[in-house]
Scaffold this motif. Structure first.
Motif, short mmCIF file in Angstrom:
data_model
loop_
_atom_site.label_atom_id
_atom_site.label_comp_id
_atom_site.label_asym_id
_atom_site.label_seq_id
_atom_site.Cartn_x
_atom_site.Cartn_y
_atom_site.Cartn_z
N ALA A 12 0.82 -1.21 0.00
CA ALA A 12 0.00 0.00 0.00
C ALA A 12 0.85 1.27 0.00
O ALA A 12 0.43 2.29 -0.54
CB ALA A 12 -0.94 0.00 1.20
N LEU A 37 1.61 1.94 -3.56
CA LEU A 37 0.39 2.33 -4.27
C LEU A 37 -0.11 3.70 -3.83
O LEU A 37 -0.60 4.49 -4.64
CB LEU A 37 -0.69 1.28 -4.06
CG LEU A 37 -1.89 1.33 -5.01
CD1 LEU A 37 -1.43 1.14 -6.45
CD2 LEU A 37 -2.91 0.25 -4.65
N PHE A 81 -0.82 6.48 -6.47
CA PHE A 81 -2.20 6.93 -6.60
C PHE A 81 -2.38 8.33 -6.04
O PHE A 81 -3.10 9.16 -6.60
CB PHE A 81 -3.12 5.93 -5.89
CG PHE A 81 -4.58 6.25 -6.03
CD1 PHE A 81 -5.20 6.21 -7.27
CD2 PHE A 81 -5.34 6.56 -4.92
CE1 PHE A 81 -6.55 6.50 -7.40
CE2 PHE A 81 -6.70 6.86 -5.04
CZ PHE A 81 -7.30 6.82 -6.29
N ILE A 134 -4.45 4.50 -11.37
CA ILE A 134 -5.00 3.26 -10.79
C ILE A 134 -4.22 2.11 -11.40
O ILE A 134 -4.52 1.63 -12.49
CB ILE A 134 -6.50 3.14 -11.08
CG1 ILE A 134 -7.24 4.38 -10.56
CG2 ILE A 134 -7.07 1.88 -10.44
CD1 ILE A 134 -8.71 4.41 -10.93
N MET A 150 -3.46 -1.37 -11.75
CA MET A 150 -3.94 -2.72 -11.50
C MET A 150 -2.83 -3.77 -11.61
O MET A 150 -3.02 -4.92 -11.23
CB MET A 150 -5.06 -3.07 -12.48
CG MET A 150 -6.31 -2.24 -12.33
SD MET A 150 -7.06 -2.39 -10.69
CE MET A 150 -7.60 -4.12 -10.74
N HIS A 183 -0.02 -3.44 -9.99
CA HIS A 183 0.86 -3.25 -8.83
C HIS A 183 1.20 -4.58 -8.15
O HIS A 183 2.32 -4.77 -7.68
CB HIS A 183 0.18 -2.31 -7.83
CG HIS A 183 1.11 -1.76 -6.79
ND1 HIS A 183 2.08 -0.83 -7.08
CD2 HIS A 183 1.21 -2.02 -5.46
CE1 HIS A 183 2.74 -0.53 -5.98
NE2 HIS A 183 2.24 -1.24 -4.99
N THR A 218 -5.06 -4.24 -1.16
CA THR A 218 -4.16 -3.09 -1.18
C THR A 218 -4.90 -1.81 -1.55
O THR A 218 -4.72 -0.77 -0.90
CB THR A 218 -3.01 -3.34 -2.19
OG1 THR A 218 -2.33 -4.55 -1.86
CG2 THR A 218 -2.02 -2.19 -2.16
N PHE A 219 -5.74 -1.86 -2.57
CA PHE A 219 -6.55 -0.69 -2.92
C PHE A 219 -7.48 -0.33 -1.76
O PHE A 219 -7.73 0.85 -1.49
CB PHE A 219 -7.35 -0.96 -4.19
CG PHE A 219 -6.64 -0.60 -5.45
CD1 PHE A 219 -6.43 0.73 -5.79
CD2 PHE A 219 -6.15 -1.58 -6.30
CE1 PHE A 219 -5.76 1.08 -6.96
CE2 PHE A 219 -5.48 -1.24 -7.46
CZ PHE A 219 -5.28 0.08 -7.79
N VAL A 227 -7.66 3.37 -0.05
CA VAL A 227 -8.91 4.14 -0.04
C VAL A 227 -9.40 4.35 1.38
O VAL A 227 -9.84 5.46 1.75
CB VAL A 227 -9.99 3.43 -0.89
CG1 VAL A 227 -11.33 4.12 -0.74
CG2 VAL A 227 -9.58 3.39 -2.35
N ALA A 283 -6.34 8.63 0.39
CA ALA A 283 -5.33 8.73 -0.65
C ALA A 283 -4.30 9.79 -0.29
O ALA A 283 -4.63 10.86 0.22
CB ALA A 283 -5.98 9.07 -1.99
N THR A 332 -2.48 5.24 5.58
CA THR A 332 -2.13 3.95 5.01
C THR A 332 -1.68 2.98 6.09
O THR A 332 -2.08 1.81 6.11
CB THR A 332 -1.01 4.12 3.96
OG1 THR A 332 -1.47 4.97 2.91
CG2 THR A 332 -0.61 2.78 3.37
#
Length: 308
Positions: A32, A35, A39, A45, A47, A49, A244-245, A249, A253, A259
């Protein structure tokens, strides 16, 4: 008695599952972090990752086999060097992916999502063609084996402790780099106001490329950590991409503190709930709780103020 367990047994279960959750937390946080940087600054985005995590994991495996066959006397020390190599390899691949693909898709989020999803499928097929469809594992050094038993009822794996140490070191380096280096200053300036950053002489395209590469490199380190707790296959990275996304979120962000908090909360919830429920139900309950929280707080746990 509770759930059929004595309070002593529940205490031991919570400690061991909590530590198991810390191992998951370590991998999720490393994934994360990369990302969140990508991000949060670039709005990309990515995908694919998870596949950069797989690159790191396979790098450890290859270096392990080379060391075992040609330099057996170095087996006790190779893993630390392999972690650095995993970062460098994932960083280099990420640098060229940004140059060849991502830079053409900025401000087109749907196209970026579809392109990186296609890239992830291509990378999975490359892994399958090179390493085969079966999962593989590196030969770990002896000092990573075994466990530490602080009490007769609690066993804590040594490799889990090492993964946590890697996570703490990498997280500290990322935070220091973002807030105490010239690169970090440029990243934060670009995030706050891209047009103004360009007007004062910052090469925002170069910043984007380095940021994307660093994020991919950190994912490579996550892959190195992943090899100590599980075997690696062509689709290993894709199994972590949704979580991870979710971490990024839920935390907010571009917020590193968010995170960290989000990764810890999600990993601990999943680890403890899956012990008392099935694996699927534990994840469903965790996801429902996160959805409810995001409905009440759409910006996540820690919002980041960004000038548009």
């Amino acid at each position: 008695m509770l759930f059929g367990y004595s309070f002593s047994d529940l205490g031991s279960i919570l400690v061991m599952q909590g530590f198991s959750g810390l191992s998951l937390f370590s991998v999720l946080l490393l994934m994360a972090l990369g990302l969140a940087i990508i991000f949060g600054q670039m709005g990309v985005i990515n995908m694919a990752h998870g596949e950069f995590m797989t690159i790191g994991a396979y790098s450890i495996y290859v270096i392990s086999k080379i060391t075992e066959q040609y330099f057996p006397g170095f087996m006790a020390y190779y893993f630390v060097v392999a972690i650095i190599a995993a970062f460098v390899i994932a960083f280099t691949v990420g640098y060229f992916v940004e140059f060849l693909l991502i830079r053409h898709l900025y401000r087109r989020p749907l196209d970026t999502l579809l392109a990186t999803w296609g890239l992830s499928l291509i990378m999975q097929q490359i892994f399958r063609s090179v390493f085969g469809g079966r999962e593989v594992s590196p030969t770990l050094p002896d000092w990573l084996m075994g466990s530490w038993a602080p009490t007769p009822n609690i066993d804590i794996p040594i490799n889990g402790l090492f993964v946590m140490l890697i996570t703490l070191v990498v997280t500290a380096i990322v935070i220091l780099a973002l807030y105490k280096s010239r690169w970090g200053l440029k990243v934060r300036a670009t995030t706050q106001n891209r047009m103004m950053a360009g007007a004062v002489g910052i090469n925002t395209q170069k910043v984007d490329r380095m940021t994307f590469a660093v994020g991919c490199g950190v994912a490579g380190i996550a892959g190195a950590a992943f090899t100590t707790i599980a075997s690696t296959g062509p689709t290993s990275g894709s199994t972590y991409i949704v979580d991870t996304f979710l971490v990024v979120v839920f935390g907010g962000a571009a917020s590193l503190l968010g995170t960290v908090a989000s990764a810890f909360t999600i990993s601990q919830a999943q680890s403890i709930l899956t012990f008392f429920m099935t694996n699927a139900m534990g994840k469903v309950v965790t996801l429902l709780a996160i959805i409810v929280i995001l409905m009440l707080r759409p910006e996540g746990l820690f919002s980041s103020k960004v000038r548009k």
